[in-house]
Design a protein around this motif. Structure first.
Motif, PDB file in Angstrom:
ATOM      1  N   ILE A  32       3.391 -12.859   1.612  1.00 37.78           N
ATOM      2  CA  ILE A  32       3.258 -12.446   0.215  1.00 37.78           C
ATOM      3  C   ILE A  32       3.877 -11.060   0.070  1.00 37.78           C
ATOM      4  N   VAL A  33       4.949 -10.963  -0.729  1.00 36.18           N
ATOM      5  CA  VAL A  33       5.646  -9.692  -0.940  1.00 36.18           C
ATOM      6  C   VAL A  33       5.503  -9.309  -2.413  1.00 36.18           C
ATOM      7  N   GLU A  34       4.976  -8.110  -2.648  1.00 40.16           N
ATOM      8  CA  GLU A  34       4.751  -7.640  -4.030  1.00 40.16           C
ATOM      9  C   GLU A  34       4.013  -8.719  -4.834  1.00 40.16           C
ATOM     10  N   GLY A  35       3.029  -9.343  -4.195  1.00 47.27           N
ATOM     11  CA  GLY A  35       2.180 -10.330  -4.879  1.00 47.27           C
ATOM     12  C   GLY A  35       2.739 -11.733  -4.943  1.00 47.27           C
ATOM     13  N   ARG A  36       3.947 -11.948  -4.391  1.00 46.08           N
ATOM     14  CA  ARG A  36       4.570 -13.267  -4.500  1.00 46.08           C
ATOM     15  C   ARG A  36       4.831 -13.880  -3.141  1.00 46.08           C
ATOM     16  N   ARG A  37       4.643 -15.173  -3.056  1.00 46.96           N
ATOM     17  CA  ARG A  37       4.929 -15.858  -1.790  1.00 46.96           C
ATOM     18  C   ARG A  37       6.440 -16.064  -1.661  1.00 46.96           C
ATOM     19  N   ILE A  38       6.976 -15.738  -0.501  1.00 47.44           N
ATOM     20  CA  ILE A  38       8.390 -15.989  -0.228  1.00 47.44           C
ATOM     21  C   ILE A  38       8.553 -16.464   1.216  1.00 47.44           C
ATOM     22  N   ASN A  39       9.733 -17.014   1.512  1.00 48.81           N
ATOM     23  CA  ASN A  39      10.084 -17.369   2.883  1.00 48.81           C
ATOM     24  C   ASN A  39      10.624 -16.105   3.555  1.00 48.81           C
ATOM     25  N   SER A  40       9.890 -15.563   4.541  1.00 47.46           N
ATOM     26  CA  SER A  40      10.327 -14.293   5.137  1.00 47.46           C
ATOM     27  C   SER A  40      11.570 -14.473   5.999  1.00 47.46           C
ATOM     28  N   CYS A  41      11.903 -15.727   6.358  1.00 53.12           N
ATOM     29  CA  CYS A  41      13.101 -15.962   7.173  1.00 53.12           C
ATOM     30  C   CYS A  41      14.381 -15.811   6.357  1.00 53.12           C
ATOM     31  N   GLU A  50      20.666  -4.266  10.453  1.00 49.37           N
ATOM     32  CA  GLU A  50      20.717  -4.828   9.097  1.00 49.37           C
ATOM     33  C   GLU A  50      20.458  -6.329   9.095  1.00 49.37           C
ATOM     34  N   ARG A  51      20.786  -6.993  10.203  1.00 50.87           N
ATOM     35  CA  ARG A  51      20.657  -8.454  10.245  1.00 50.87           C
ATOM     36  C   ARG A  51      19.218  -8.923  10.403  1.00 50.87           C
ATOM     37  N   THR A  52      18.299  -8.004  10.677  1.00 52.53           N
ATOM     38  CA  THR A  52      16.911  -8.401  10.945  1.00 52.53           C
ATOM     39  C   THR A  52      16.279  -9.034   9.706  1.00 52.53           C
ATOM     40  N   SER A  53      15.788 -10.250   9.860  1.00 50.79           N
ATOM     41  CA  SER A  53      15.077 -10.871   8.736  1.00 50.79           C
ATOM     42  C   SER A  53      13.702 -10.233   8.613  1.00 50.79           C
ATOM     43  N   LEU A  54      13.100 -10.380   7.449  1.00 45.76           N
ATOM     44  CA  LEU A  54      11.731  -9.884   7.285  1.00 45.76           C
ATOM     45  C   LEU A  54      10.810 -10.555   8.307  1.00 45.76           C
ATOM     46  N   LEU A  55      11.060 -11.838   8.567  1.00 48.43           N
ATOM     47  CA  LEU A  55      10.259 -12.569   9.557  1.00 48.43           C
ATOM     48  C   LEU A  55      10.352 -11.918  10.939  1.00 48.43           C
ATOM     49  N   ASP A  56      11.580 -11.649  11.393  1.00 53.29           N
ATOM     50  CA  ASP A  56      11.749 -11.059  12.720  1.00 53.29           C
ATOM     51  C   ASP A  56      11.195  -9.630  12.769  1.00 53.29           C
ATOM     52  N   LEU A  57      11.299  -8.920  11.647  1.00 58.68           N
ATOM     53  CA  LEU A  57      10.702  -7.578  11.617  1.00 58.68           C
ATOM     54  C   LEU A  57       9.189  -7.672  11.819  1.00 58.68           C
ATOM     55  N   GLY A  67       4.896  -6.453  15.467  1.00 54.20           N
ATOM     56  CA  GLY A  67       3.918  -7.056  16.370  1.00 54.20           C
ATOM     57  C   GLY A  67       2.926  -7.973  15.678  1.00 54.20           C
ATOM     58  N   LEU A  68       3.268  -8.421  14.488  1.00 55.54           N
ATOM     59  CA  LEU A  68       2.367  -9.303  13.737  1.00 55.54           C
ATOM     60  C   LEU A  68       2.865 -10.745  13.891  1.00 55.54           C
ATOM     61  N   THR A  69       2.372 -11.411  14.912  1.00 58.48           N
ATOM     62  CA  THR A  69       2.908 -12.731  15.265  1.00 58.48           C
ATOM     63  C   THR A  69       2.171 -13.870  14.568  1.00 58.48           C
ATOM     64  N   GLY A  70       1.278 -13.526  13.643  1.00 60.55           N
ATOM     65  CA  GLY A  70       0.616 -14.584  12.863  1.00 60.55           C
ATOM     66  C   GLY A  70       1.606 -15.342  12.009  1.00 60.55           C
TER      67      GLY A  70
END
Lengths: 164, 322
Positions: A49-58, A17-24, A30-33
């Protein structure tokens, strides 16, 4: 077990549950870009970009995005088929080390759409109006993306050219 | 980050009954969870509850709790009738954060006091009774109004400052039913219980914020900060001022960066209303605002800065240039 549509492909993951979207994205998909800079929402290197919007994945948990569509830098273009903004970053030399660049490009791609929807910004004199993307508007709207090499003048030029 | 269980709320009743910390945008909560300043054992996700609409209500607008800051700032009714709110939202955070941050969550964001976020330091807000190192320490961003011997932290937000000027109302769902609290009464002064930022009880869920009918006048949100974008306010002012025949007909002001809550003092408007604008009048208003001001050393500059910022905002809105 969140399942996300990442760059057009539905994928499910077994993660804490603790996994951030960034770490996922980086460690499970495997998308290290997408880059980890500060991991606290202060630098913008992790912008996707999530559902068309820019967010901080961390600053988002992967489990919160079950069912969402995510676009990362890998989904915007490839080395042989660059997106217009990626081409402009190359031609304007809009980076030095390049670490912030995926976040800059994901952020600017979505920011140009925000401007096209007529969203005002903190430097818009009259918030009832929908301003053109002047350099001042671009700088304000991109303030969530830091560049430690300070390539800002060329980043603004690349965005200005693409948005025009 | 400490382990927790995660569930999505199916309804507001679910969220209230979950005995769990609510998570919406998560932009502040997850940051604090990484630092282990916040260590919830259970999270209930309210993002997909049907609380994302901005609807006409009672002559004003009802803003659902999970309306994103960016959507609220871009709403054409808000831009036209409540420009001070749009301006305040746009002055806060970054484009990415505004796309996640919600109306209810923004009201609940926590102080950026460096001692609060550093778990190696004592902090009465994080750990009641442990002491306050900001008093006599690094306190450049701290409060000059309404502080206590227990806590000198500031409320960091912009949105709530504009909502205070607009006299908005917070709608809350709790175990004992629903209730409404004026934004002006939602955040608390620290007193001896600085661990409580606001009047919410543990199970409470903010469901909406309602704005009253629009009032005439010019709107301004002036934010003074260390860099021109993506920084918290040292001093901010939300103001709506209406002029009539060279006199101030109505005025509503609220201040950010000065206290543990958005600062609203009706005596400031009382000084202004019915008078012709002048530097002397603005000084009297600043005297009222700053009557109880107390610097802590590194933040002493906020006292003259608040005075000058008030002058600038009132001059802009009244057209007084003398």
């Amino acid at each position: 077990m969140p399942a996300l549509v990442i760059n057009g492909t539905l994928r499910s993951f077994d993660c804490d549950e603790r996994t951030s979207l960034l770490d996922l994205l980086r460690n499970h998909a495997g998308l290290t870009g997408t880059k980890k800079g500060c991991d606290h929402g202060q630098c913008g290197a992790c912008t996707v970009i999530v559902e068309g919007r820019r967010i901080n994945s961390c600053l988002s948990l992967a489990v919160m995005h079950d069912g969402d569509e995510v676009t990362t830098i890998e989904g915007l273009g490839t080395a042989t088929d660059l997106s217009p903004l990626q081409r402009a970053f190359v031609s304007h030399d809009a980076y030095q080390c390049g670490y912030c660049t995926p976040g800059q490009i994901c952020s600017a791609t979505a920011m140009i759409e925000e401007a096209r929807m007529g969203w005002p910004s903190a430097v818009t004199d009259d918030v009832e109006t929908s301003p053109e993307l002047s350099d001042n508007e671009i700088r304000e709207r991109m303030s969530g993306n830091l560049c430690r090499c300070a390539a800002y003048p060329n980043i603004v030029a690349a965005i200005r050219e693409t948005a025009a | 980050m400490k382990a927790f269980t995660y569930a999505r709320a199916g309804s507001t009743a679910d969220a209230v009954a979950a005995d769990a910390m609510k998570i919406a945008g998560g932009t502040n909560l997850l940051d604090l969870m990484k630092l282990e300043v916040e260590v919830p054992r259970r999270l209930v996700d309210i993002n997909r509850l049907p609380l994302a609409a901005i609807e006409p209500a009672g002559g004003g607008l009802r803003i659902g709790a999970v309306v994103r800051n960016s959507d609220l700032a871009a709403d054409i009714r808000v831009r036209r009738d409540y420009a001070v709110l749009s301006k305040a939202l746009l002055a806060g955070a970054s484009g990415q954060l505004r796309n996640k941050a919600t109306t209810g969550g923004n009201l609940c964001q926590r102080t950026r006091c460096g001692y609060f976020t550093d778990t190696a330091m004592p902090c009465n807000k994080r750990e009641p009774g442990s002491g306050c190192q900001a008093i006599g320490g690094f306190n450049r961003i701290h409060a000059i109004l309404g502080a206590s011997d227990a806590c000198i932290a500031t409320y960091p937000g912009d949105m709530a400052v504009a909502m205070s000027a607009l006299d908005a109302v917070v709608e809350i769902e709790g175990t004992a039913g629903s209730r409404s609290v004026a934004v002006r009464d939602f955040h608390r002064l620290p007193g001896n219980t600085p661990e409580r930022d606001n009047v919410l009880e543990a199970d409470d869920l903010i469901t909406a914020v309602t704005l009253p009918a629009p009032v005439p006048g010019r709107h301004a949100y002036r934010k003074v900060r260390d860099r021109s974008s993506y920084a918290f306010a040292l001093v901010s002012i939300a103001a709506v001022v209406e002029m009539d025949a060279g006199r101030i007909a109505s005025a509503s002001l609220a201040f950010g960066g000065l206290a543990h809550k958005p600062w609203h003092d009706p005596a400031i408007a009382e000084i202004l209303i019915g008078k012709a604008p002048s530097k002397a009048l603005f000084d009297k208003a600043a005297d009222v605002l700053l009557a109880g001001a107390q610097g802590q050393g590194a933040n002493d500059f906020k006292i003259p800065l608040a005075r000058r910022t008030l002058h600038a905002v009132l001059a802009e809105l009244t057209g007084e240039t003398a």
